[in-house]
Design a protein around this motif. Structure first.
Motif, mmCIF file in Angstrom:
data_model
loop_
_atom_site.group_PDB
_atom_site.id
_atom_site.type_symbol
_atom_site.label_atom_id
_atom_site.label_comp_id
_atom_site.label_asym_id
_atom_site.label_seq_id
_atom_site.Cartn_x
_atom_site.Cartn_y
_atom_site.Cartn_z
ATOM 1 N N MET A 193 52.760 48.009 42.781
ATOM 2 C CA MET A 193 52.834 47.930 44.228
ATOM 3 C C MET A 193 53.090 46.479 44.638
ATOM 4 O O MET A 193 52.410 45.568 44.203
ATOM 5 C CB MET A 193 51.528 48.431 44.820
ATOM 6 N N GLN A 194 54.071 46.258 45.483
ATOM 7 C CA GLN A 194 54.441 44.910 45.910
ATOM 8 C C GLN A 194 53.460 44.401 46.968
ATOM 9 O O GLN A 194 53.041 45.137 47.863
ATOM 10 C CB GLN A 194 55.862 44.913 46.470
ATOM 11 N N ALA A 195 53.068 43.148 46.854
ATOM 12 C CA ALA A 195 52.153 42.536 47.810
ATOM 13 C C ALA A 195 52.830 42.390 49.170
ATOM 14 O O ALA A 195 54.039 42.195 49.255
ATOM 15 C CB ALA A 195 51.707 41.170 47.293
ATOM 16 N N ARG A 196 52.026 42.471 50.218
ATOM 17 C CA ARG A 196 52.559 42.288 51.562
ATOM 18 C C ARG A 196 52.927 40.829 51.793
ATOM 19 O O ARG A 196 52.230 39.923 51.354
ATOM 20 C CB ARG A 196 51.529 42.708 52.613
ATOM 21 N N GLY B 216 39.861 31.486 49.974
ATOM 22 C CA GLY B 216 40.049 30.396 50.924
ATOM 23 C C GLY B 216 41.465 30.261 51.453
ATOM 24 O O GLY B 216 41.753 29.383 52.261
ATOM 25 N N VAL B 217 42.362 31.136 51.008
ATOM 26 C CA VAL B 217 43.749 31.086 51.486
ATOM 27 C C VAL B 217 43.766 31.562 52.939
ATOM 28 O O VAL B 217 43.317 32.665 53.248
ATOM 29 C CB VAL B 217 44.678 31.952 50.615
ATOM 30 N N GLU C 264 42.766 39.300 49.363
ATOM 31 C CA GLU C 264 43.820 38.394 48.889
ATOM 32 C C GLU C 264 44.998 38.360 49.857
ATOM 33 O O GLU C 264 45.454 39.397 50.326
ATOM 34 C CB GLU C 264 44.312 38.810 47.505
ATOM 35 N N LEU C 265 45.462 37.148 50.110
ATOM 36 C CA LEU C 265 46.638 36.902 50.944
ATOM 37 C C LEU C 265 47.692 36.183 50.102
ATOM 38 O O LEU C 265 47.352 35.509 49.123
ATOM 39 C CB LEU C 265 46.273 36.006 52.134
ATOM 40 N N LEU D 190 33.547 30.576 50.747
ATOM 41 C CA LEU D 190 34.692 31.153 50.049
ATOM 42 C C LEU D 190 34.834 30.478 48.696
ATOM 43 O O LEU D 190 34.587 29.278 48.556
ATOM 44 C CB LEU D 190 35.960 30.964 50.885
ATOM 45 N N ALA D 191 35.251 31.242 47.699
ATOM 46 C CA ALA D 191 35.435 30.705 46.342
ATOM 47 C C ALA D 191 36.724 29.912 46.279
ATOM 48 O O ALA D 191 37.693 30.207 46.964
ATOM 49 C CB ALA D 191 35.476 31.847 45.334
ATOM 50 N N GLU D 192 36.730 28.914 45.437
ATOM 51 C CA GLU D 192 37.963 28.133 45.250
ATOM 52 C C GLU D 192 38.577 28.457 43.926
ATOM 53 O O GLU D 192 37.969 28.851 43.008
ATOM 54 C CB GLU D 192 37.641 26.647 45.343
#
Length: 191
Positions: free
Chosen positions: A1-4, A131-132, A166-167, A189-191
């Protein structure tokens, strides 16, 4: 599946924000204001933003930070540059600016002024658990936040459902250290 793609994320989030009622926004903004009161020690500098349209946050949040004894700086924008800053002294001092924003009419402070802030509240459409941050795509914050104190908390202000797993990320994206949401308050948020 392709990411948005970022564009698809932006379209989806902006549509969801527009569908919120004024009553929902008030409840969320009251919760954000309550959480924001304890983000910074009194007497410190906080960089924030004047929300517009359906963005989370409110002038009440800025007033609460100021009433807690903090110096509150908000961004001034100009095309293709890092953000300059001005001190927020209250709603009566705001004027209409480019991009449909409202900005203080006080003295203009250099982009490097962000270095004085222990907390930087950043508008976002979404932020992921790494964190993105997904912004509107103009890049103002990515051109500015590298100037912040490495110990400062960079906090994306989003709605609960806008804190996602996830972004998509570009090499120039500056990661956030925290998210502030109405239901969850401050989340590391994790880095």
């Amino acid at each position: 599946m392709q990411a948005r793609s970022k564009a698809v994320w932006r379209t989806s989030i902006l549509a969801a924000r527009r569908s919120r009622s004024d009553a929902q926004r008030r409840v969320e903004n009251d919760a954000l204001t309550a959480s924001a009161r304890v983000l910074a020690a009194s007497g410190t500098t906080v960089c924030a933003y004047v929300p517009v349209g359906s963005e989370p946050g409110s002038l009440t949040l800025l007033d609460a930070l100021r009433d807690a004894g903090n110096r509150v700086l908000v961004p001034l924008t100009s095309t293709d540059s890092a953000l300059e800053w001005a001190e927020y002294t209250g709603e009566d001092d705001l004027v209409t600016a480019d991009f449909g924003l409202r900005e203080p009419r006080g003295p203009v402070l250099a982009p490097e002024t962000v270095l004085q802030a222990s907390v930087v509240l950043v508008p976002a459409l979404a932020v992921d658990r790494r964190g993105v941050r997904l912004g509107r795509g103009a890049g103002f914050y990515d051109r500015t936040l590298h100037l912040a104190d490495p110990a400062a908390r960079l906090i994306a202000v989003v709605r609960d459902e806008e804190l996602v797993d996830e972004l998509p990320e570009d090499p120039h994206d500056i990661r956030m250290t925290h998210a502030l949401t109405p239901g969850g308050g401050l989340t590391a948020l994790a880095e």
